[in-house]
Write an enzyme that holds these catalytic residues in place. Structure first.
Site, PDB file in Angstrom:
ATOM      1  N   ARG A 151       0.837  -1.106  -0.024  1.00  0.00           N
ATOM      2  CA  ARG A 151      -0.048  -0.027  -0.013  1.00  0.00           C
ATOM      3  C   ARG A 151       0.927   1.255   0.083  1.00  0.00           C
ATOM      4  O   ARG A 151       0.329   2.393  -0.476  1.00  0.00           O
ATOM      5  CB  ARG A 151      -0.974   0.045   1.245  1.00  0.00           C
ATOM      6  CG  ARG A 151      -1.792   1.360   1.354  1.00  0.00           C
ATOM      7  CD  ARG A 151      -3.342   0.915   1.910  1.00  0.00           C
ATOM      8  NE  ARG A 151      -3.174   0.225   3.248  1.00  0.00           N
ATOM      9  CZ  ARG A 151      -2.580   0.691   4.313  1.00  0.00           C
ATOM     10  NH1 ARG A 151      -2.050   1.852   4.439  1.00  0.00           N
ATOM     11  NH2 ARG A 151      -2.232   0.049   5.468  1.00  0.00           N
ATOM     12  N   TYR A 204     -14.038  16.616 -17.441  1.00  0.00           N
ATOM     13  CA  TYR A 204     -14.341  15.269 -17.394  1.00  0.00           C
ATOM     14  C   TYR A 204     -15.432  14.947 -16.177  1.00  0.00           C
ATOM     15  O   TYR A 204     -15.279  15.482 -14.977  1.00  0.00           O
ATOM     16  CB  TYR A 204     -13.232  14.263 -16.779  1.00  0.00           C
ATOM     17  CG  TYR A 204     -13.482  12.732 -16.469  1.00  0.00           C
ATOM     18  CD1 TYR A 204     -13.786  12.132 -17.908  1.00  0.00           C
ATOM     19  CD2 TYR A 204     -13.677  12.050 -15.416  1.00  0.00           C
ATOM     20  CE1 TYR A 204     -14.209  10.654 -17.712  1.00  0.00           C
ATOM     21  CE2 TYR A 204     -13.858  10.917 -15.351  1.00  0.00           C
ATOM     22  CZ  TYR A 204     -14.142  10.116 -16.662  1.00  0.00           C
ATOM     23  OH  TYR A 204     -14.458   8.817 -16.317  1.00  0.00           O
ATOM     24  N   ASP A 210      -5.120  18.001 -16.143  1.00  0.00           N
ATOM     25  CA  ASP A 210      -5.536  16.669 -16.459  1.00  0.00           C
ATOM     26  C   ASP A 210      -5.169  16.579 -17.890  1.00  0.00           C
ATOM     27  O   ASP A 210      -5.860  17.391 -19.029  1.00  0.00           O
ATOM     28  CB  ASP A 210      -7.112  16.607 -16.236  1.00  0.00           C
ATOM     29  CG  ASP A 210      -7.470  15.189 -16.784  1.00  0.00           C
ATOM     30  OD1 ASP A 210      -6.803  14.268 -17.409  1.00  0.00           O
ATOM     31  OD2 ASP A 210      -8.689  14.566 -16.086  1.00  0.00           O
ATOM     32  N   LYS A 238      -6.721   5.434 -20.046  1.00  0.00           N
ATOM     33  CA  LYS A 238      -6.870   5.428 -21.416  1.00  0.00           C
ATOM     34  C   LYS A 238      -5.613   5.190 -22.537  1.00  0.00           C
ATOM     35  O   LYS A 238      -5.615   3.895 -22.522  1.00  0.00           O
ATOM     36  CB  LYS A 238      -7.243   6.828 -21.782  1.00  0.00           C
ATOM     37  CG  LYS A 238      -8.370   7.402 -20.797  1.00  0.00           C
ATOM     38  CD  LYS A 238      -9.799   6.963 -20.819  1.00  0.00           C
ATOM     39  CE  LYS A 238     -10.744   7.026 -19.684  1.00  0.00           C
ATOM     40  NZ  LYS A 238     -10.982   8.348 -19.282  1.00  0.00           N
TER      41      LYS A 238
HETATM   42  C1  LIG Z   1     -11.419   8.762 -18.140  1.00  0.00           C
HETATM   43  C2  LIG Z   1     -10.758  10.031 -17.510  1.00  0.00           C
HETATM   44  C3  LIG Z   1     -10.526  10.646 -16.113  1.00  0.00           C
HETATM   45  C4  LIG Z   1     -10.930   9.376 -15.229  1.00  0.00           C
HETATM   46  O1  LIG Z   1      -9.967   8.320 -15.350  1.00  0.00           O
HETATM   47  P1  LIG Z   1     -10.688   6.840 -14.611  1.00  0.00           P
HETATM   48  O2  LIG Z   1      -9.458   5.703 -14.821  1.00  0.00           O
HETATM   49  O3  LIG Z   1     -11.706   6.294 -15.473  1.00  0.00           O
HETATM   50  O4  LIG Z   1     -10.916   7.167 -12.993  1.00  0.00           O
HETATM   51  C5  LIG Z   1     -10.227  11.714 -15.846  1.00  0.00           C
HETATM   52  N1  LIG Z   1      -9.864  12.688 -16.733  1.00  0.00           N
HETATM   53  C6  LIG Z   1     -10.080  12.225 -17.976  1.00  0.00           C
HETATM   54  C7  LIG Z   1      -9.757  13.348 -18.988  1.00  0.00           C
HETATM   55  C8  LIG Z   1     -10.569  11.071 -18.547  1.00  0.00           C
HETATM   56  O5  LIG Z   1     -10.791  10.830 -19.696  1.00  0.00           O
END
Ligand SMILES: *Cc1c(COP(=O)(O)O)cnc(C)c1O
Length: 369
Positions: free
Chosen positions: A45, A98, A166, A191
């Site tokens: 962890r 998001y 992000d 992604k």
């Molecule tokens: C998918 C996504 C997230 C969140 O990611 P998860 O792995 O689904 O929690 C955050 N920001 C953007 C721009 C995303 O496309």
């Protein structure tokens, strides 16, 4: 070394000589009688070999990064940045970002945990003077709007605020927010970095290791750490990120151009199209436009749903960054209070032959002409 090489070699541990990185699933590691760390890790962890290897690789790929902290998902990484702010901190968010990050901001606002302000950060923005953090998402979901990272970072720093970006849509390869002045970068590994729609993960990177320490501590104590196996999958995915992104970007640019000439299509959103409202910024800030394209149909919601229902190769599913092409009617996903236009479809352009993708869209669009 260059990104193509770092993506394969940075963080690579061949602990027993295998060409494939070793996977260490152990939660606990032998230590000395007074808790001396004999193997670099004590309890997974807090840290473990596969997560650390992935962090080394991502840190090498992200321009300006001095450290990385991996989480169990992208939203856990978001919570890792927001969670270390003082109680009731003012956070400026973009008007479009998001959906689940927005829901988290609203949930924590309800609890008094933070005070969000939603501003149009895609043009000239005036930041409230008591801002603690500016959260950017560029390109944004789903309209691929762009924020000027350098200009907003300068403004934020002038009032003592930090900036988190992000950068999931751009990946570490297409833009380098830390080199433009941002304090934190967040990616959903789920992604493009994982790249195969089979592993959830998130990462927070920073140019200042001290800025990451509270994030790392929060991860250990709130427990949102990435699992060793998902770290292993994401390390494997990151190795092919440069070659995959080349094809994602080439396919997406081709389809964006082609869609712009289609009579059923009203507007196409893609940073590297000359028609994008911030095309000059895109060319300055990004190395390519990415693999997501969204477009709005002249026929509105009805036409969008008809096209989404008529595709055969594109699959109706959320997410992006996998090898396969996906299509999504965002307003339906968002439900009541949707901010996405009803006539908008978002494409996650995959790695298939672009002519097959075009032919599928052409036959689906022919239904609404
Ligand atoms: C998918 C996504 C997230 C969140 O990611 P998860 O792995 O689904 O929690 C955050 N920001 C953007 C721009 C995303 O496309």
């Amino acid at each position: 070394m260059r990104p193509e090489t770092l993506a394969i070699h940075a963080g690579l541990s061949r602990r027993d000589g295998g060409m494939s990185p070793s996977l260490q699933l152990s939660t606990t590691f032998a230590h000395g009688p007074a808790y001396e760390l004999l193997h670099g890790h004590a309890y997974s962890r807090h840290s473990g070999p596969n997560v650390c290897d992935l962090e080394t690789r991502l840190c090498a790929l992200e321009g300006g990064a001095a450290g990385a902290v991996c989480f169990a998902s992208g939203v856990a990484a978001t919570a890792g940045v927001l969670g270390v702010l003082p109680q009731g901190a003012r956070v400026v968010f973009p008007a479009e970002f998001y959906l689940d990050n927005r829901r988290l901001a609203l949930l924590w606002a309800q609890a008094g945990r933070l005070q969000p302000v939603f501003l149009d950060l895609f043009g000239e923005a005036q930041l409230p003077t008591d801002t603690a953090l500016v959260w950017l998402e560029t390109p944004s979901n789903p309209r691929l709007q762009l924020s000027d990272i350098e200009a907003i970072s300068r403004k934020a720093h002038a009032i003592g605020a930090r900036v988190a970006v992000d950068s999931t849509f751009a990946t570490p390869l297409l833009q380098s927010p830390l080199l433009l002045g941002a304090d934190y970068v967040v990616h959903a590994l789920t992604k493009y970095i994982g790249g195969h729609s089979d592993a959830m993960g998130g990462v927070v990177l920073a140019g200042d290791p001290a800025a990451l320490e509270p994030v790392r501590t929060l991860r250990a104590l709130s427990g949102g750490v990435l699992s060793p196996f998902n770290a292993w999958l994401c390390e494997r995915g990151a190795a092919t990120l440069p070659v995959r992104m080349e094809r994602h970007c080439a396919n997406a640019l081709y389809l964006a151009n082609w869609l712009s000439t289609h009579p059923a299509v009203d507007v196409v959103h893609y940073p590297f199209l000359p028609s994008h409202p911030r095309h000059a910024l895109a060319q300055r800030q990004m190395r390519a436009g990415g693999g997501v394209v969204s477009f709005e149909l002249r026929g509105g919601r009805e036409a969008a749903l008809a096209v989404a229902g008529a595709v055969r190769l594109f699959c109706n599913a959320t997410s992006f960054g996998g090898v396969e092409s996906l299509i999504e009617h965002r307003a339906s996903v968002e439900g009541a209070g949707a901010t996405s236009p009803q006539g908008l479809l978002r494409l996650a352009v995959g790695l298939e032959h672009v002519q097959d993708l075009k032919e599928d869209l052409a036959q689906a669009l022919a239904q609404v002409r």
